[in-house]
Design an enzyme around this catalytic site. Sequence first.
Site, short mmCIF file in Angstrom:
data_model
loop_
_atom_site.label_atom_id
_atom_site.label_comp_id
_atom_site.label_asym_id
_atom_site.label_seq_id
_atom_site.Cartn_x
_atom_site.Cartn_y
_atom_site.Cartn_z
N GLN B 34 0.84 -1.20 0.00
CA GLN B 34 0.00 0.00 0.00
C GLN B 34 0.88 1.25 0.00
OE1 GLN B 34 -2.20 -0.92 3.57
NE2 GLN B 34 -0.29 -1.56 4.55
N ASP B 140 1.07 -12.99 6.93
CA ASP B 140 -0.36 -12.97 6.64
C ASP B 140 -1.13 -13.47 7.87
OD1 ASP B 140 -2.94 -13.46 5.85
OD2 ASP B 140 -2.42 -14.54 4.03
N ASP B 159 -7.08 -5.87 14.47
CA ASP B 159 -6.89 -4.42 14.34
C ASP B 159 -6.56 -4.15 12.89
OD1 ASP B 159 -6.22 -1.78 14.57
OD2 ASP B 159 -4.55 -2.08 15.96
N SER B 160 -7.58 -4.23 12.06
CA SER B 160 -7.38 -4.26 10.61
C SER B 160 -7.82 -2.97 9.95
CB SER B 160 -8.19 -5.41 10.00
OG SER B 160 -9.57 -5.10 10.05
#
Lengths: 282, 282
Positions: B34, B140, B159-160
Amino acid sequence: MDKRGWYTEEWAGAGAAISLKVTEKVHDEQSPYQRIEIYETETFGTLMTLDGLVMVTDRDNFIYHEMMSHPALFTHHKPRRVLIIGGGDCGTLREVLRHDAILEVDQVEIDERVTRVSEQFFPELCSANADPRARLHFADGIQWTKESSPGHYDVIIVDSTDPVGPAAGLFSASFYADCYRALNAGGILVGQSESPLFHADLIKGMHGGLRGANFLDIATLFFPQCTYPSGWWSATMAAKDRALSNFREEDVENRRFPTRYYNHGIHHGALAVPEFLFKTLM
Amino acid sequence: MDKRGWYTEEWAGAGAAISLKVTEKVHDEQSPYQRIEIYETETFGTLMTLDGLVMVTDRDNFIYHEMMSHPALFTHHKPRRVLIIGGGDCGTLREVLRHDAILEVDQVEIDERVTRVSEQFFPELCSANADPRARLHFADGIQWTKESSPGHYDVIIVDSTDPVGPAAGLFSASFYADCYRALNAGGILVGQSESPLFHADLIKGMHGGLRGANFLDIATLFFPQCTYPSGWWSATMAAKDRALSNFREEDVENRRFPTRYYNHGIHHGALAVPEFLFKTLM
């Protein structure tokens, strides 16, 4: 509204802003007191701004109006006479009139145009305006309170704009003293008290002012309000002669009218004081 | 950041946006996962965005991080082993490690760069990273949970980011089933569950998914979060084999670490379900 069709309110002094996508501006007038604008938004329904500040949207006003009315009314043992200062969009008035015990509500809004524009663009908020118990006065709420008969009201609700300009007096010691005098035994005052994140000093000052006016107990209610600064808002209650931690819990459970945010658990939860405000407020 | 120095996040699908006044952009990189950007703001301190979405600001992250950790940890009778999925800014990890009983915390963040950038720009959130009980894995989280020994963890914290892209799997039935298996008796799962105002359907779906994975009790916590969509946020807890309405109230009162939002009353209050969600969630 910018060229891309967004209405933006820069939150004063907060270095932050909220924007809503607008489909159309449908009304714009300068009243004797302020500029009143109405927009249709993409996802928040109709929006009213006063002097460029968000006052009400269809989508999220239910939280504010319910929290300005039901906690105070269910804390009072039998509210019959209510005074609303401000409240021109009439959403608080509608919630107050859901309570069966109410005999009369004086609503004292300084700007008649706010109410007339709300009747046109927010008919559902104004659906109780024709209730025979509702008396709409367009006058100065500070003066009205000063001239009220001592002990006339059971509950006073200060549904005001921010504490600048004409509303500043609604956060003053002399106004609180007038409210105290206008309230009957058992009386409760509640006023909107801005953002816990941005305006903790104002909430603290309000507690001090209310204590100075001889109110026996003071408690702040916390609730989300998406389109107000920080998305988190508060209302501060003051009781003339009783504790605010107790309310008519059974009557809340058995209420015969609909709410969308407020209920028994929410009332309790809204009274919980965030740790960072604990020393400030207790 | 626009020409006038504002960072704006348009809340996806909400027809609304929040803006923060920026003084300087201090970091910008494309990680394998990201785009990570860091800004200094005028009033919110340092701001981190991922793919243009606000993740954390100095000013208001305390509410989110405390509510993602303390309610679940004080509900468990004695949390020793904790798994954090995501949580790359390490603010949740710091709160978890304040609890004395904790023996080990596995934090599984997919993007190491988020943590490295946080160590540089949010040192106070990362102040517990060197705690010997903290184990930072960059992997992951879905795979990690699947491969965990049955019953290894007491508490799992998800906590995404939002449920799109790589985080979508963290809201799936198979992930919930893996969490259930990885939790010990008494185990509790908590995951961020978006905005009550904008994403009620997601919260409802999460309750259904967790019930389907055999969790015995499910409860959503509601709290303000100024810089997240709608300014109102939630975390949903699921207990393997007990009720979530009880927690270690005395331990909360006697806790020996500081909090800024969380306390005993806030824990109770956060569990109150707004009326419009009552039928959806109960």
